[in-house]
Write an enzyme that holds these catalytic residues in place. Structure first.
Site, PDB file in Angstrom:
ATOM      1  CB  CYS A 116     -40.148 -20.858  13.091  1.00  0.00           C
ATOM      2  SG  CYS A 116     -39.942 -19.742  11.674  1.00  0.00           S
ATOM      3  CB  CYS A 117     -36.448 -24.640  12.560  1.00  0.00           C
ATOM      4  SG  CYS A 117     -35.310 -23.284  12.930  1.00  0.00           S
ATOM      5  CB  CYS A 205     -33.463 -17.214   9.601  1.00  0.00           C
ATOM      6  SG  CYS A 205     -34.068 -18.653   8.688  1.00  0.00           S
ATOM      7  CB  CYS A 208     -32.757 -17.036  14.220  1.00  0.00           C
ATOM      8  SG  CYS A 208     -34.554 -17.124  14.250  1.00  0.00           S
ATOM      9  CB  CYS A 233     -32.482 -25.523  12.823  1.00  0.00           C
ATOM     10  SG  CYS A 233     -31.660 -26.371  11.458  1.00  0.00           S
TER      11      CYS A 233
END
Length: 242
Positions: A116-117, A205, A208, A233
């Site tokens: 995702c990162c 985020c 997270c 990340c």
């Protein structure tokens, strides 16, 4: 001095005892095509310091699409306070849609945050850094004993450099503690993210990031379901040693 002639190892040794302002002065004197990375957290001090040296400093922020509402409001406050253009970088929409279609909105809780990162942060960052010769980050050694305690104040960024070219990375706050950062924010009356008043220290985020409790290290509020010693990340993946 051209970037080709900079010896970052020797300069790092020379600048280790310098103040963040002096490091920034050096960075901004050596590079015209340089940009400050603003995360929406306490590294706003970099925007403040750089703006005092060069009012037209270029600033960017990564908008992952998953930030807290408070962070978006904070970004706008900084823009208005310093009258500075902030380049808000967004991820590739098709890549985000494909990830969500295949794995849903919260796949990182099962298979880790890297994918995702990679889409929401690394992709836009890589594209941005292809445009510049140097960048400035808010990394500090005390942020993560497992990954950041050896960061230099100046280094060659081999992760994001253009092929066959050079990218220089400055970490002016490397030797400052969290306490020094907040003393400076209060002394200079710098705007800050209201989430800090709600127990958030390291802010990323929304899914997270969570507040931390007494005695917890600030990075324990990030990706809390993962291995505590390698909480990066990918923006500073060179900090993580294999």
């Amino acid at each position: 001095m051209s970037s080709e002639l900079l010896n970052t190892v020797d300069l790092d040794a020379e600048l280790q005892q310098a103040s963040p302002q002096k490091i920034l002065e050096f960075a901004l004197s050596e590079f015209d095509n340089i940009v400050v990375s603003f995360s929406g957290a306490e590294d706003v001090v970099l925007v403040h310091m750089a703006h005092q040296i060069r009012p037209d400093i270029k600033v960017f922020v990564l908008d992952t699409g998953r930030l807290h509402a408070e962070t978006y409001r904070f970004i706008e406050r900084v823009r208005e306070h310093y009258k500075v253009d902030i380049d808000v970088l967004s991820p590739d929409g098709e890549a985000v849609r494909e990830l969500v279609r295949k794995k849903g909105l919260f796949s990182f809780y099962q298979d880790g945050h890297q994918e995702c990162c990679g889409i929401r942060k690394i992709g836009p960052l890589r594209k941005k850094l292809l445009e510049v010769d140097a960048w400035v980050t808010g990394q500090r050694k005390d942020q993560s004993p497992g990954t950041r305690n050896g960061i230099p104040v100046i280094q060659d960024d081999k992760l994001f450099a253009r092929p066959g070219d050079r990218l220089v990375k400055f970490n002016p706050l490397a030797n400052w503690s969290s306490q020094q950062v907040w003393d400076y924010i209060r002394a200079m009356e710098i705007p800050y993210n209201e989430l800090h008043d709600k127990g958030y220290v390291s802010i990323g985020c929304e899914p997270c990031t969570r507040p931390i409790g007494p005695g917890q290290h600030e990075r324990e509020g990030r990706w809390w379901w993962e291995e505590s010693t390698k909480k990066e990340c990918g923006l500073h993946a060179d900090n993580v040693k294999s």
